[in-house]
Design a protein around this motif. Structure first.
Motif, PDB file in Angstrom:
ATOM      1  N   SER A 150      27.924  37.922  45.397  1.00 30.02           N
ATOM      2  CA  SER A 150      29.073  38.700  44.960  1.00 30.02           C
ATOM      3  C   SER A 150      29.710  38.106  43.700  1.00 30.02           C
ATOM      4  CB  SER A 150      30.114  38.730  46.092  1.00 30.02           C
ATOM      5  OG  SER A 150      31.265  39.413  45.686  1.00 30.02           O
ATOM      6  N   LYS A 151      30.132  38.984  42.765  1.00 28.87           N
ATOM      7  CA  LYS A 151      30.877  38.567  41.583  1.00 28.87           C
ATOM      8  C   LYS A 151      32.120  39.447  41.469  1.00 28.87           C
ATOM      9  CE  LYS A 151      30.608  37.850  36.583  1.00 28.87           C
ATOM     10  NZ  LYS A 151      29.739  37.918  35.378  1.00 28.87           N
ATOM     11  N   THR A 152      33.283  38.834  41.478  1.00 25.61           N
ATOM     12  CA  THR A 152      34.547  39.566  41.531  1.00 25.61           C
ATOM     13  C   THR A 152      35.412  39.228  40.320  1.00 25.61           C
ATOM     14  OG1 THR A 152      34.475  39.499  43.951  1.00 25.61           O
ATOM     15  CG2 THR A 152      36.599  40.004  42.939  1.00 25.61           C
ATOM     16  N   LEU A 153      36.044  40.255  39.757  1.00 28.97           N
ATOM     17  CA  LEU A 153      36.917  40.080  38.601  1.00 28.97           C
ATOM     18  C   LEU A 153      38.385  40.070  39.021  1.00 28.97           C
ATOM     19  CD1 LEU A 153      35.330  42.537  35.990  1.00 28.97           C
ATOM     20  CD2 LEU A 153      34.879  40.085  36.275  1.00 28.97           C
ATOM     21  N   THR A 180      41.469  37.770  33.812  1.00 30.72           N
ATOM     22  CA  THR A 180      42.098  36.443  33.858  1.00 30.72           C
ATOM     23  C   THR A 180      41.256  35.436  34.640  1.00 30.72           C
ATOM     24  OG1 THR A 180      43.364  37.075  35.832  1.00 30.72           O
ATOM     25  CG2 THR A 180      44.412  37.425  33.685  1.00 30.72           C
ATOM     26  N   GLY A 181      40.247  35.924  35.336  1.00 33.97           N
ATOM     27  CA  GLY A 181      39.383  35.032  36.094  1.00 33.97           C
ATOM     28  C   GLY A 181      38.220  35.768  36.726  1.00 33.97           C
ATOM     29  N   THR A 182      37.228  34.996  37.167  1.00 37.29           N
ATOM     30  CA  THR A 182      36.041  35.545  37.827  1.00 37.29           C
ATOM     31  C   THR A 182      35.711  34.677  39.025  1.00 37.29           C
ATOM     32  OG1 THR A 182      35.174  36.248  35.675  1.00 37.29           O
ATOM     33  CG2 THR A 182      33.636  36.254  37.522  1.00 37.29           C
ATOM     34  N   ILE A 183      35.378  35.313  40.140  1.00 35.82           N
ATOM     35  CA  ILE A 183      34.998  34.586  41.351  1.00 35.82           C
ATOM     36  C   ILE A 183      33.517  34.854  41.607  1.00 35.82           C
ATOM     37  CG2 ILE A 183      35.458  34.183  43.793  1.00 35.82           C
ATOM     38  CD1 ILE A 183      38.168  35.688  43.277  1.00 35.82           C
ATOM     39  N   GLN A 184      32.700  33.819  41.540  1.00 34.05           N
ATOM     40  CA  GLN A 184      31.262  33.958  41.708  1.00 34.05           C
ATOM     41  C   GLN A 184      30.807  33.320  43.021  1.00 34.05           C
ATOM     42  OE1 GLN A 184      28.673  35.433  39.555  1.00 34.05           O
ATOM     43  NE2 GLN A 184      27.742  35.207  41.593  1.00 34.05           N
ATOM     44  N   GLN A 185      30.176  34.093  43.872  1.00 33.21           N
ATOM     45  CA  GLN A 185      29.624  33.554  45.112  1.00 33.21           C
ATOM     46  C   GLN A 185      28.361  32.764  44.804  1.00 33.21           C
ATOM     47  OE1 GLN A 185      28.544  36.584  47.930  1.00 33.21           O
ATOM     48  NE2 GLN A 185      28.268  35.147  49.612  1.00 33.21           N
ATOM     49  N   VAL A 186      28.194  31.625  45.472  1.00 36.07           N
ATOM     50  CA  VAL A 186      27.043  30.754  45.260  1.00 36.07           C
ATOM     51  C   VAL A 186      26.247  30.673  46.556  1.00 36.07           C
ATOM     52  CG1 VAL A 186      26.293  28.422  44.635  1.00 36.07           C
ATOM     53  CG2 VAL A 186      28.308  29.420  43.547  1.00 36.07           C
TER      54      VAL A 186
END
Length: 198
Positions: free
Chosen positions: A85-88, A97-103
């Protein structure tokens, strides 16, 4: 008496169960038990239809963080997802203002929070079932945590697993950081709850 959304470092997240389970709705409280905002998932008619027949873990989502006056503070959005998942995170004007990247990591949910310059701002890892996550900055210093275990007033107010605490270290509690960390908590909830409710 009106309370400012950013005047606390403790955010109690209370998910309101929707009978038809089309969209997610969260109420946000401060450490005094005062509701200071909400997070609501916005869905079109087409997206509601998709949620009935398709895997929720791959569907896009869009949520709005609003204060107690219903002023938009930020949005959290994700497109179609087929693996990680990649969330803005965006401000009210639509600026990222940011990005949340699942690893990908076996048995250990992990996310990386990037700032608007695409630099690593924080690493988030933990245990979904225990609802316990630690958020550390790029220097491995703990800046926040997410938990469903608490004491005092919160223990009396919030008693189920759909309610949890986002606690931010005062030293790292700028308004933008608070919105980013709260966005991480909601993103984790959306990603893993969708997988577990298939």
């Amino acid at each position: 008496m009106e309370t400012n959304f950013f005047e606390t470092n403790s955010y109690f997240v209370d998910e309101k169960v929707n009978v038809l389970q089309f969209n997610n709705i969260y109420k946000i409280y401060n450490d005094q038990g005062v509701m200071i905002g909400s997070i609501v998932q916005k869905l079109t008619s087409g997206e509601k239809f998709q949620r009935v027949f398709m895997s929720k873990s791959m569907l896009p989502f869009h949520l709005e963080i609003r204060d107690s006056r219903d002023q938009l503070l930020a949005t959290i959005s994700r497109g179609w997802t087929f693996f990680m998942s990649k969330t803005l995170i965006q401000d009210p004007n639509g600026n990222i203002t940011g990005t949340i990247q699942q690893v990908f990591k076996f048995f250990k949910p992990t996310f990386i929070l990037y700032n608007k310059s695409n630099d690593v701002q924080a690493n988030i890892s933990g245990n979904w079932r225990a609802r316990k996550f630690v958020i550390k900055n790029a220097f491995e210093i703990k800046i926040a945590y997410i938990t469903k275990k608490w004491a005092g007033l919160a223990r009396e107010m919030f008693t189920t697993s759909d309610k949890y605490l986002v606690e931010i270290e005062p030293k790292y509690s700028s308004d933008e950081s608070k919105l980013a960390i709260l966005s991480c908590a909601i993103n984790i909830d959306m990603v893993y709850k969708s997988k577990n409710n298939e």
